[in-house]
Scaffold this motif. Sequence first.
Motif, PDB file in Angstrom:
ATOM      1  N   UNK A   1       0.956  -1.247   0.049  1.00 23.97           N
ATOM      2  CA  UNK A   1      -0.004  -0.031  -0.103  1.00 23.97           C
ATOM      3  C   UNK A   1       0.902   1.337   0.065  1.00 23.97           C
ATOM      4  N   UNK A   2       2.133   1.196   0.344  1.00 23.00           N
ATOM      5  CA  UNK A   2       2.938   2.128   0.453  1.00 23.00           C
ATOM      6  C   UNK A   2       3.604   2.627  -1.070  1.00 23.00           C
ATOM      7  N   UNK A   3       3.190   1.730  -2.028  1.00 24.49           N
ATOM      8  CA  UNK A   3       3.963   1.863  -3.250  1.00 24.49           C
ATOM      9  C   UNK A   3       2.969   2.615  -3.960  1.00 24.49           C
ATOM     10  N   UNK A   4       1.737   2.972  -3.885  1.00 26.70           N
ATOM     11  CA  UNK A   4       0.949   3.467  -4.577  1.00 26.70           C
ATOM     12  C   UNK A   4       0.111   4.464  -3.792  1.00 26.70           C
ATOM     13  N   UNK A   5      -0.479   5.554  -4.552  1.00 25.84           N
ATOM     14  CA  UNK A   5      -1.036   6.626  -3.737  1.00 25.84           C
ATOM     15  C   UNK A   5      -2.865   6.450  -4.072  1.00 25.84           C
ATOM     16  N   UNK A   6      -3.009   5.953  -5.421  1.00 23.16           N
ATOM     17  CA  UNK A   6      -4.391   6.124  -5.734  1.00 23.16           C
ATOM     18  C   UNK A   6      -4.802   4.717  -6.820  1.00 23.16           C
ATOM     19  N   UNK A   7      -6.239   4.517  -6.698  1.00 18.28           N
ATOM     20  CA  UNK A   7      -6.504   3.387  -7.911  1.00 18.28           C
ATOM     21  C   UNK A   7      -7.481   3.906  -8.584  1.00 18.28           C
ATOM     22  N   UNK A   8      -7.367   3.797  -9.956  1.00 26.08           N
ATOM     23  CA  UNK A   8      -8.130   4.415 -10.925  1.00 26.08           C
ATOM     24  C   UNK A   8      -9.009   3.241 -11.752  1.00 26.08           C
ATOM     25  N   UNK A   9     -10.257   3.403 -12.047  1.00 24.50           N
ATOM     26  CA  UNK A   9     -11.224   2.549 -12.794  1.00 24.50           C
ATOM     27  C   UNK A   9     -11.063   2.639 -14.254  1.00 24.50           C
ATOM     28  N   UNK A  10     -10.624   1.905 -14.759  1.00 29.22           N
ATOM     29  CA  UNK A  10     -10.460   1.734 -16.298  1.00 29.22           C
ATOM     30  C   UNK A  10     -12.020   1.906 -17.089  1.00 29.22           C
ATOM     31  N   UNK A  11     -12.831   1.444 -16.367  1.00 28.93           N
ATOM     32  CA  UNK A  11     -14.102   1.415 -16.958  1.00 28.93           C
ATOM     33  C   UNK A  11     -15.365   1.613 -15.641  1.00 28.93           C
ATOM     34  N   UNK A  12     -16.491   1.679 -16.009  1.00 28.81           N
ATOM     35  CA  UNK A  12     -17.576   1.916 -14.979  1.00 28.81           C
ATOM     36  C   UNK A  12     -17.704   0.632 -14.170  1.00 28.81           C
ATOM     37  N   UNK A  13     -17.260  -0.399 -14.876  1.00 26.01           N
ATOM     38  CA  UNK A  13     -17.199  -1.687 -14.206  1.00 26.01           C
ATOM     39  C   UNK A  13     -16.495  -1.978 -13.059  1.00 26.01           C
TER      40      UNK A  13
END
Length: 213
Positions: free
Chosen positions: A77-89
């Motif tokens: 969890x310390x290696x990334x700051x955000x997660x992004x949805x590629x699609x609405x799914x």
Amino acid sequence: MTSGNGTLGTMSEDTEFRKTGIDFAMMEPRDQLKTLLREHMHDKPFSELAPVTFDHRGAALIGHIMLDTLEEQGYSIEDFDAVGALTAAAVPMVCSLMHAAASRGEDLDGFVMDFVYPAIKGPSIAGKRVILIDSWLSEKSYVQTSSLVTLRNGNELSLDFGIVDAQGATVVAVAALIGGVDMEEPTLRITDPVTGEAHETPFVEIFHESELH
């Protein structure tokens, strides 16, 4: 019908109990999620998995299992700051990840790609390290979705990378709840549609298609 712990069981739990003799509530979390996915995917060549990602049990499981799998693959969890949805799914998956991180005392932002005005919807990701996620990404020919093109030649996914780059962020990896890339250490080849330059990005599969059929 009541489950083994005396609570009212759902139809899904009762069905699995009849098939295997194992109480759903007594399964390990990963096996619980696999059970939900298998039941939904029965006889389906492809799905956006909404019946699982919006299920209260699936939502509670997905975030923690994805965080655990990412860590096993070298992304704590310390290696990334955000997660992004590629699609609405993938939007409910982003929410699950944010809540799972919060329950562990960690801050994790979320966002979704916006292709109408090439940008993102969510908090600023400027200067952040992000992981892009989707529900099911496969290179199999029977998956008739944009993901097929994405994983076969990288052209569509390169648009996502371009948007993230324009926002001043860096893509650490791409992850999917179900993956269909037949490699021992899966990577995605991303091709710049303008320059033709290509590079590889790590791809993390929470479950491989072969585990669920």
